[in-house]
Design a protein around this motif. Structure first.
Motif, PDB file in Angstrom:
ATOM      1  N   ILE A 307       0.816  -1.223   0.000  1.00 31.42           N
ATOM      2  CA  ILE A 307       0.000   0.000   0.000  1.00 31.42           C
ATOM      3  C   ILE A 307       0.849   1.273   0.000  1.00 31.42           C
ATOM      4  O   ILE A 307       0.675   2.161  -0.818  1.00 31.42           O
ATOM      5  CB  ILE A 307      -0.955   0.010   1.219  1.00 31.42           C
ATOM      6  N   GLY A 308       1.792   1.374   0.929  1.00 30.40           N
ATOM      7  CA  GLY A 308       2.599   2.589   1.055  1.00 30.40           C
ATOM      8  C   GLY A 308       2.961   2.838   2.493  1.00 30.40           C
ATOM      9  O   GLY A 308       2.917   1.929   3.330  1.00 30.40           O
ATOM     10  N   ARG A 309       3.305   4.090   2.836  1.00 30.29           N
ATOM     11  CA  ARG A 309       3.686   4.406   4.215  1.00 30.29           C
ATOM     12  C   ARG A 309       3.104   5.760   4.623  1.00 30.29           C
ATOM     13  O   ARG A 309       2.754   6.587   3.767  1.00 30.29           O
ATOM     14  CB  ARG A 309       5.221   4.415   4.361  1.00 30.29           C
ATOM     15  N   VAL A 310       2.993   5.935   5.931  1.00 31.15           N
ATOM     16  CA  VAL A 310       2.469   7.188   6.468  1.00 31.15           C
ATOM     17  C   VAL A 310       3.276   7.573   7.698  1.00 31.15           C
ATOM     18  O   VAL A 310       3.780   6.704   8.426  1.00 31.15           O
ATOM     19  CB  VAL A 310       0.960   7.046   6.824  1.00 31.15           C
ATOM     20  N   GLU A 311       3.401   8.869   7.922  1.00 36.99           N
ATOM     21  CA  GLU A 311       4.086   9.381   9.108  1.00 36.99           C
ATOM     22  C   GLU A 311       3.291  10.571   9.647  1.00 36.99           C
ATOM     23  O   GLU A 311       2.943  11.483   8.909  1.00 36.99           O
ATOM     24  CB  GLU A 311       5.514   9.815   8.760  1.00 36.99           C
ATOM     25  N   GLU A 312       2.996  10.528  10.928  1.00 35.29           N
ATOM     26  CA  GLU A 312       2.243  11.595  11.595  1.00 35.29           C
ATOM     27  C   GLU A 312       3.054  12.113  12.778  1.00 35.29           C
ATOM     28  O   GLU A 312       3.719  11.341  13.473  1.00 35.29           O
ATOM     29  CB  GLU A 312       0.902  11.049  12.114  1.00 35.29           C
ATOM     30  N   LYS A 313       2.975  13.447  13.031  1.00 35.30           N
ATOM     31  CA  LYS A 313       3.702  14.043  14.143  1.00 35.30           C
ATOM     32  C   LYS A 313       2.758  14.859  15.019  1.00 35.30           C
ATOM     33  O   LYS A 313       1.769  15.410  14.539  1.00 35.30           O
ATOM     34  CB  LYS A 313       4.825  14.954  13.624  1.00 35.30           C
ATOM     35  N   MET A 314       3.094  14.931  16.318  1.00 32.79           N
ATOM     36  CA  MET A 314       2.351  15.787  17.241  1.00 32.79           C
ATOM     37  C   MET A 314       3.246  16.164  18.415  1.00 32.79           C
ATOM     38  O   MET A 314       4.225  15.475  18.719  1.00 32.79           O
ATOM     39  CB  MET A 314       1.081  15.085  17.750  1.00 32.79           C
ATOM     40  N   LYS A 315       2.895  17.259  19.086  1.00 31.63           N
ATOM     41  CA  LYS A 315       3.668  17.735  20.227  1.00 31.63           C
ATOM     42  C   LYS A 315       3.213  17.031  21.507  1.00 31.63           C
ATOM     43  O   LYS A 315       2.024  16.775  21.709  1.00 31.63           O
ATOM     44  CB  LYS A 315       3.517  19.247  20.395  1.00 31.63           C
TER      45      LYS A 315
END
Length: 376
Positions: A307-315
């Protein structure tokens, strides 16, 4: 038996007891609802041998409920439910004729149903214990909603398909686990229990019970505990469930030692970040995502060759400068997070192969535990 009753009152009562009717039951009479009509009271009972539900309608006024002739009969549950629900009239008349024939009629409608002799109905004992335990209904709902989801669906381990109620003194501890996660709720009872109880109630049954409770937050749920069953009394409802035999595992052993790192995050943001990160996971059962920290930034990743890849960021805020990397089931984590009704969440990290603990300073009664998953 003959009565006239307001449709809405009868429909509400039928809806409650219908939860205990099983279409798969081998005993035909248990597909019915037992009607017991006394001078100013109509009692409806349904049971599938696993749970029994009884509700009582008191004749507050003749406008709502008028008894013309007392009597008992078993009515086929599915049909009486459909008939009452679909009739447009404000009032419904029910009359037993020719001993086991039931006539249900309004001004413009008439139904004839075959009834069953009430003597064929199994004897059900809905006795109350002298040593009841009282719990506020709102707190009781919280207990079930915050723990039941973590119980197992695997019948190979029956004891894990229930919620463990452990009562000692004025402390009630509820645990639910499927071996991969654990939900724990601890509350203080207003009155101390005379006896110590350690019982397991089937999660499915107790969830059915809270579904028929109303929104009255000041009401009380009474627990009447016996050797092989538990009776819940709530307003005009009696709900009895079997207990699961077996010894519940000592979940205290699952609780990790003191955390080496505590991450504090906004709960809704953390939930939404996991939700988005799990979109591209290929294993719909585990939905594995990886959590990393870099200073005050939390990074969530997931990938799939197909499918693919995902990256999420938060403080976030951290209790120390240590950075970590750990993987877990996004589905399990999201279900655990949903049980909190707080603004912030604490993620307690003990080690990469140790359970992840979820807590909140805003609700110290609730603890959620999720096991990490090795990805190498």
């Amino acid at each position: 038996m003959k009565l006239r009753i307001k449709k809405d009152i009868l429909q509400e009562a039928i809806n409650k007891v219908s939860k205990a009717i099983s279409t798969k039951n081998l005993i035909p009479v248990l597909a019915g609802i037992k009607f017991e009509l006394k001078k100013n009271r109509l009692t409806l009972t349904a049971s599938d041998n696993d749970i029994t539900i009884q509700t009582t309608i008191e004749g507050a006024s003749e406008e709502d409920f008028l008894v013309e002739e007392e009597g008992n009969i078993i009515v086929q549950g599915k049909y009486i439910s459909d008939i009452v629900r679909k009739l447009p009239d404000k009032y419904i008349n029910i009359e037993v004729i020719d001993e086991f024939k039931i006539l249900i009629y309004t001004e413009n409608s008439e139904f004839n149903l075959n009834g069953i002799d009430e003597k064929e109905y199994p004897t059900i004992n809905l006795e109350e214990s002298k040593k009841k335990i009282d719990i506020n209904s709102s707190i009781f709902k919280d207990i079930v909603n915050q723990t039941a989801f973590a119980s197992s669906n695997e019948e190979t381990k029956p004891v894990l398909t229930g919620i463990n109620f452990n009562i000692a003194g004025n402390i009630l501890e509820c645990n639910s686990t499927d071996s991969y996660r654990l939900a724990r709720k601890i509350i203080t009872l207003e009155k101390e229990s005379e006896d110590i109880y350690n019982i397991v109630i089937p999660s499915h049954n107790i969830v059915e019970f809270i579904r028929i409770m109303d929104e009255d937050e000041a009401a009380i749920v009474e627990l009447h505990i016996f050797n092989n069953k538990v009776l819940f009394k709530y307003k005009n409802i009696l709900f009895q469930s079997r207990l699961i035999n077996g010894t519940y595992p000592n979940t205290a052993n699952l609780m990790p030692e003191e955390a080496t790192l505590i991450l504090t995050a906004d709960l809704n943001t953390f939930y939404n970040v996991i939700d988005r990160a799990s979109i591209l996971t290929s294993d719909k059962e585990k939905n594995i995502v990886t959590l990393e920290t870099n200073d005050d930034t939390l990074i969530l990743k997931s990938s799939s060759i197909e499918i693919g890849r995902v990256e999420e960021k938060m403080k976030i805020t951290k209790s120390s400068s240590e950075d970590i990397k750990i993987s877990f089931s996004s589905r399990y984590m999201m279900e655990a997070l949903k049980s909190f009704s707080t603004d912030t969440i604490e993620i307690h990290y003990v080690g990469e192969i140790k359970p992840i603990l979820l807590k909140s300073n805003e609700d110290t009664t609730l603890t959620q535990l999720v096991l990490p998953i090795r990805t190498y």
